[in-house]
Design an enzyme around this catalytic site. Structure first.
Site, PDB file in Angstrom:
ATOM      1  CE  LYS A 135      34.641  40.742  39.077  1.00 35.38           C
ATOM      2  NZ  LYS A 135      35.047  40.048  39.765  1.00 35.38           N
ATOM      3  CG  ASP A 181      37.897  42.743  39.394  1.00 39.74           C
ATOM      4  OD1 ASP A 181      37.649  41.799  39.684  1.00 39.74           O
ATOM      5  OD2 ASP A 181      38.122  42.505  37.614  1.00 39.74           O
TER       6      ASP A 181
HETATM    7  P1  NDP Z   1      44.121  45.899  38.808  1.00 43.02           P
HETATM    8  O1  NDP Z   1      43.964  46.443  37.544  1.00 43.02           O
HETATM    9  O2  NDP Z   1      44.697  46.448  39.913  1.00 43.02           O
HETATM   10  O3  NDP Z   1      45.797  44.667  38.572  1.00 43.02           O
HETATM   11  C1  NDP Z   1      45.632  43.963  37.410  1.00 43.02           C
HETATM   12  C2  NDP Z   1      47.274  43.644  37.464  1.00 43.02           C
HETATM   13  O4  NDP Z   1      47.379  42.252  36.548  1.00 43.02           O
HETATM   14  C3  NDP Z   1      47.211  44.044  36.946  1.00 43.02           C
HETATM   15  O5  NDP Z   1      48.903  43.875  36.681  1.00 43.02           O
HETATM   16  C4  NDP Z   1      47.729  44.074  34.941  1.00 43.02           C
HETATM   17  O6  NDP Z   1      48.534  44.381  34.696  1.00 43.02           O
HETATM   18  C5  NDP Z   1      47.139  42.382  35.188  1.00 43.02           C
HETATM   19  N1  NDP Z   1      46.748  41.836  34.262  1.00 43.02           N
HETATM   20  C6  NDP Z   1      45.583  41.864  33.438  1.00 43.02           C
HETATM   21  N2  NDP Z   1      45.154  41.861  32.415  1.00 43.02           N
HETATM   22  C7  NDP Z   1      46.256  41.089  32.062  1.00 43.02           C
HETATM   23  C8  NDP Z   1      45.936  40.574  31.360  1.00 43.02           C
HETATM   24  N3  NDP Z   1      45.696  39.453  30.686  1.00 43.02           N
HETATM   25  N4  NDP Z   1      47.499  39.504  31.078  1.00 43.02           N
HETATM   26  C9  NDP Z   1      48.687  39.414  32.290  1.00 43.02           C
HETATM   27  N5  NDP Z   1      48.397  40.458  32.926  1.00 43.02           N
HETATM   28  C10 NDP Z   1      47.202  40.953  33.253  1.00 43.02           C
HETATM   29  O7  NDP Z   1      43.265  44.146  39.275  1.00 43.02           O
HETATM   30  P2  NDP Z   1      43.133  43.805  40.311  1.00 43.02           P
HETATM   31  O8  NDP Z   1      44.228  43.269  41.345  1.00 43.02           O
HETATM   32  O9  NDP Z   1      41.931  43.806  41.432  1.00 43.02           O
HETATM   33  O10 NDP Z   1      42.425  41.867  39.938  1.00 43.02           O
HETATM   34  C11 NDP Z   1      43.822  40.889  39.741  1.00 43.02           C
HETATM   35  C12 NDP Z   1      42.667  39.824  39.857  1.00 43.02           C
HETATM   36  O11 NDP Z   1      42.786  39.392  41.213  1.00 43.02           O
HETATM   37  C13 NDP Z   1      41.436  39.495  39.152  1.00 43.02           C
HETATM   38  O12 NDP Z   1      41.272  38.323  38.428  1.00 43.02           O
HETATM   39  C14 NDP Z   1      40.082  39.886  39.897  1.00 43.02           C
HETATM   40  O13 NDP Z   1      39.082  39.686  38.904  1.00 43.02           O
HETATM   41  C15 NDP Z   1      41.096  39.141  41.088  1.00 43.02           C
HETATM   42  N6  NDP Z   1      39.587  39.465  42.131  1.00 43.02           N
HETATM   43  C16 NDP Z   1      40.319  41.422  42.537  1.00 43.02           C
HETATM   44  C17 NDP Z   1      39.907  41.377  44.018  1.00 43.02           C
HETATM   45  C18 NDP Z   1      39.558  43.086  43.958  1.00 43.02           C
HETATM   46  O14 NDP Z   1      39.803  43.340  45.438  1.00 43.02           O
HETATM   47  N7  NDP Z   1      40.701  43.639  43.573  1.00 43.02           N
HETATM   48  C19 NDP Z   1      38.945  40.159  44.723  1.00 43.02           C
HETATM   49  C20 NDP Z   1      38.635  39.303  44.153  1.00 43.02           C
HETATM   50  C21 NDP Z   1      39.487  38.672  43.504  1.00 43.02           C
HETATM   51  P3  NDP Z   1      48.338  45.774  33.425  1.00 43.02           P
HETATM   52  O15 NDP Z   1      48.720  46.854  34.416  1.00 43.02           O
HETATM   53  O16 NDP Z   1      49.236  45.737  32.241  1.00 43.02           O
HETATM   54  O17 NDP Z   1      47.019  45.491  32.620  1.00 43.02           O
END
Ligand code: NDP
Length: 451
Positions: A131, A171
């Site tokens: 990561k 991510d």
């Molecule tokens: P994105 O950046 O596309 O979206 C993240 C979302 O979560 C946004 O809506 C963001 O809101 C919100 N968010 C992020 N940080 C916070 C916080 N501290 N408090 C509240 N809301 C928060 O990321 P992903 O969808 O790719 O990833 C989301 C999760 O899924 C993570 O934990 C990631 O590790 C996990 N994941 C992702 C994979 C992938 O293929 N993308 C694979 C496996 C796991 P805002 O826009 O306001 O920041």
């Protein structure tokens, strides 16, 4: 092995890990969660114990930390910190996403890399775990600023990665745009067009279904879980946190399968839409978040539903909750609120979104609960399929990739049943995923000797 001995062993192990890694709460949380299931298993299987497999798994192969300098649109010099944690490559090249978010630090990346090793093992594909990322915040930056940052980041990272060494992906904060800039710079530096990153655009050797894979995979896992209780998705009310990549496609698949998505969020608040998402609203959501890079509050204004600033969505009554935002976003109180409101299943889209107290509560209540390392493995699985397609220099159809994804999620579910079935017939998916992932990596490590 009796439980007292098991808990003494676990405590002693965790004390060592804690002493070696002070100030890394998220990493310790992830190791602890795995150790409590895996140590008793190791105790019953001497070969793992003697080879000190879990201690070795908790020590990254290597960590690279570097300075990333770039110039913003006003001409100011900006300095961020970049990281790559190469955790374990017993099963294949290091594989895991890059996170760009101001909260990024070593503890968070080590927890994510540790989880990734088990998750990647569960997919059954030849993938090690890693990561990386940076404390850079893409929010509010222009495309040119993001491009300059990505180019500078890759100018150091490129010497540590490669299609047979380490294959990063996206991510939080790293989506199609960032992967494109990172890939472009790698290609320029190496003079090589290879499968060094996944999540690439479809127009330049990406895979169909990769953007959808994590969210879709979560819902495929959920379907399997519901089936064990003769339940189905149709008609179920679903609350999703986040509105990024994982949340969007979990929401789309729920919608396609007849569920009703009534809440979504971002870091500013959540929307409550009792009528549920439909095709028109989903299109708007994609445009809002991916093209406008806007806030979820705009959805509420557009469709005249409730918006709750500064709040999390867990008090909205639902049958199913899918946390898809970030680590530790659902605590013990949220967990109790969910089950009090009749929630029967929690499937993690994010990595470690439920605190240990919340997990404990779900296990005690025996609701269907899947940890991220099992339920969100669809993303990395399709990344693995993207690597295969890149090596073969061909592209499978949407349908082919989707079918492979479904079958991998089914197989992960079966692994959880195999290692997580309890005496009363219920399934502890946490235990099943931890032991199932461990066995695959551990056997590869044993075969490869002490390296
Ligand atoms: P994105 O950046 O596309 O979206 C993240 C979302 O979560 C946004 O809506 C963001 O809101 C919100 N968010 C992020 N940080 C916070 C916080 N501290 N408090 C509240 N809301 C928060 O990321 P992903 O969808 O790719 O990833 C989301 C999760 O899924 C993570 O934990 C990631 O590790 C996990 N994941 C992702 C994979 C992938 O293929 N993308 C694979 C496996 C796991 P805002 O826009 O306001 O920041």
């Amino acid at each position: 092995m009796d439980t007292v001995k098991a808990s003494n062993e676990t405590e002693a192990f965790l004390k060592t890990i804690q002493d070696k890694n002070p100030h890394e709460p998220e990493f310790l949380q992830a190791v602890q969660e795995v150790a409590q299931d895996v140590l008793p298993y190791i105790e019953a299987h001497a070969r793992y114990r003697q080879a000190r497999i879990l201690e070795r798994l908790a020590e990254p192969d290597r960590i690279v930390i570097f300075r990333v300098c770039w110039i913003d649109d006003q001409g100011n010099y900006r300095i961020n910190r970049g990281y790559r944690v190469q955790m374990n490559n017993a099963l294949g090249p290091y594989k895991g996403g890059l996170r760009f978010h101001p909260s990024v630090n070593l503890s968070i990346l080590k927890f994510l890399a540790f989880e990734q090793v088990f998750k990647n093992a569960l997919t059954g594909l030849p993938l090690g775990g890693g990561k990386g990322g940076s404390d850079f915040d893409p929010k509010g930056k222009s495309d040119n600023e993001v491009m300059r940052f990505c180019q500078s980041f890759m100018t150091e990272l490129f010497r540590h990665i490669g299609p047979d060494t380490d294959v990063p992906a996206g991510d939080i904060g790293v989506g199609a745009r960032e992967v494109g800039y990172l890939f472009g710079q790698y290609k320029r530096l190496r003079n090589e067009f290879s499968g060094v990153l996944t999540g690439k655009g479809i127009e330049y050797s990406g895979s169909f279904i990769r953007p959808e894979a994590t969210g879709y995979g979560c819902v495929y896992m959920l379907e399997e879980m519901l089936r064990t209780r003769q339940e189905q998705l149709k008609g179920k009310k679903v609350v999703i946190s986040g509105s990024g990549n994982v949340a969007q496609y979990a929401a789309e698949k729920i919608m396609q399968l007849g569920g009703r998505v009534v809440a979504l969020s971002d870091s500013d608040g959540f929307i409550h839409d009792p009528d549920g998402l439909d095709t028109e609203k989903f299109k708007y959501l994609l445009w809002l978040k991916n093209e406008q890079r806007g806030r979820i509050a705009a959805y509420a204004r557009q469709f005249g539903c409730g918006y709750y600033p500064g709040k999390k969505p867990w008090a909205v009554p639902c049958d199913i909750a899918i946390p898809c935002a970030t680590q530790n976003e659902l605590n013990g109180d949220d967990a109790r609120t969910l089950t009090d409101n009749g929630c029967i299943a929690v499937v993690e889209g994010a990595n470690m979104p439920c605190t240990p107290e919340a997990v404990e509560w779900f296990l005690q209540k025996k609701i269907l609960y899947a940890p991220g390392k099992a339920s969100n493995a669809g993303g990395v699985a399709v990344s693995g399929l993207e690597m295969s397609q890149n090596s073969l220099r061909l592209r499978w159809t949407r349908e082919e990739v989707d079918e492979r994804l479904r079958s991998i999620m089914r197989q992960i579910h079966e692994t959880c049943l195999r290692f997580g079935r309890m005496e009363d017939g219920s399934v502890n998916y946490v235990k099943g995923a931890n032991i199932g992932g461990f066995v695959r990596v551990a056997d590869a490590m044993l075969a490869q000797g002490l390296v």
